[in-house]
Design an enzyme around this catalytic site. Sequence first.
Site, mmCIF file in Angstrom:
data_model
loop_
_atom_site.group_PDB
_atom_site.id
_atom_site.type_symbol
_atom_site.label_atom_id
_atom_site.label_comp_id
_atom_site.label_asym_id
_atom_site.label_seq_id
_atom_site.Cartn_x
_atom_site.Cartn_y
_atom_site.Cartn_z
ATOM 1 N N HIS A 69 0.821 -1.220 0.000
ATOM 2 C CA HIS A 69 0.000 0.000 0.000
ATOM 3 C C HIS A 69 0.852 1.266 0.000
ATOM 4 C CE1 HIS A 69 -4.242 -1.580 0.830
ATOM 5 N NE2 HIS A 69 -3.509 -2.574 0.365
ATOM 6 N N VAL A 73 1.389 3.533 -4.336
ATOM 7 C CA VAL A 73 0.859 4.897 -4.351
ATOM 8 C C VAL A 73 2.022 5.881 -4.230
ATOM 9 C CG1 VAL A 73 -0.795 6.475 -3.299
ATOM 10 C CG2 VAL A 73 -1.218 4.005 -3.212
ATOM 11 N N ASP A 270 3.005 -19.129 3.202
ATOM 12 C CA ASP A 270 3.409 -20.191 2.285
ATOM 13 C C ASP A 270 2.466 -20.187 1.082
ATOM 14 O OD1 ASP A 270 1.022 -21.186 3.166
ATOM 15 O OD2 ASP A 270 1.872 -22.890 4.243
#
Length: 344
Positions: A69, A73, A270
Amino acid sequence: MRSSKVPAAAAALQVALLLAAAAAGHGHLKVGYYEKTCPGVEEVVKHHVAKAVRADRGSGAALVRLIFHDCFVRGCDASVLLDPTPANPHTEKTAPINIGLAGFDVIDDIKAALEARCPGTVSCADIVVYAARDASSLLSNGHVHFAAPAGRLDGAVSLAADAQRDLPDSTFSIAELIRNFRRKNFTVEELVILSGAHAVGVGHCSSLRARLTAPPQQIVPAYRSLLAAKCAAGPDPVVPNNVRDEDPAAVAAAFPSFLKKLRKAKDFLDNSYYHNNLARIVTFNSDWQLLTEKEALGHVKEYAENGTLWDEDFSDALVKLSKLPMPPHSRGEIRKHCRFVNHH
Ligand code: HEM
Ligand SMILES: *[C@@H]1O[C@H](CO)[C@@H](O)[C@H](O)[C@H]1NC(C)=O
Ligand SMILES: *[C@@H]1O[C@H](CO)[C@@H](O)[C@H](O)[C@H]1NC(C)=O
């Protein structure tokens, strides 16, 4: 920082140097960047991440989401960390797409330790990357591992609208997901690889609401019932992203055939995401969408079959993610506090 008596030409030079630094920062990311200026920096980060993960493996998942995130951006510039202020009330972290984003307290602890050790030296953007690297390594028992290049600067711009525009939504179709990743120069294969991060962590029911009425070809009805029961328990509860981390009582009630597949270690990073996905037991529409396109489906099968391959490719994809640059001509600095830009 600068005295107001500085002549205009010198001030302009200062700005030019800052711009150059910002540009160079991303062109010259280097493994061991702080070797001379802040020896031991990576050990300090690792110590704090390990402590946080020992206390709560969910905080490791939060750090793995944070790098995505941040970097999607305005590049990896710690813009996601900035708190809203009266001058900028709508920073990225206030965007609806950032619902549930966490790990900020861990970043603050690391930053405080590093400011005490070598003031004004280590960027918050680099801390986000180091922390995500260590979290993914710890959550995978060392199977995900890589050398993290550093030398980023912290950005001064953080806008909820940018996050809303650049981050993918859980309701996206496969075409929208591919386009979203393409805009950041990520391939369909990398979309599939990075989505595997949903082996860990949690999501709010509001992020998977449409899945509660999706047809059986999209979600196993027993799992759908389990989610529906959990989501009816409050206004917007969270559920594990990985069905194997579900609580046994809920599974026994709604989905008893799956009981034997629950795992002991929660939030283990995993390739189980790919197995769950092929079995149609994943939370988000965006996860299921990967089965609806030929190339993406091929990669889902590939990573379900070879967990080692996923560990390696996920490591490489995180390195690539960590290299997303700030927009050209952005101003960069080393923040004193990760939640606020410096005063000039
Ligand atoms: C492909 C598009 C993606 C979509 C649509 C998506 C969507 C979401 C959503 C809706 C949540 C739950 C938020 C909430 O309701 O609280 C979530 C959680 C999470 N995502 Fe993604 N995501 C995507 C890709 C990624 C990538 C690339 C990564 C990292 C490499 C990632 C890592 C995570 C993690 C670790 C969590 C759990 C966070 C926690 O427990 O604190 N996701 N994602
Ligand atoms: C993607 O690659 C193109 C061509 O190399 C480049 O101009 C662009 O800046 C890149 N985009 C991002 C977000 O890195
Ligand atoms: C799985 O991937 C690893 C890493 O690329 C590779 O060395 C190994 O041969 C693969 N295993 C199988 C069974 O294909």
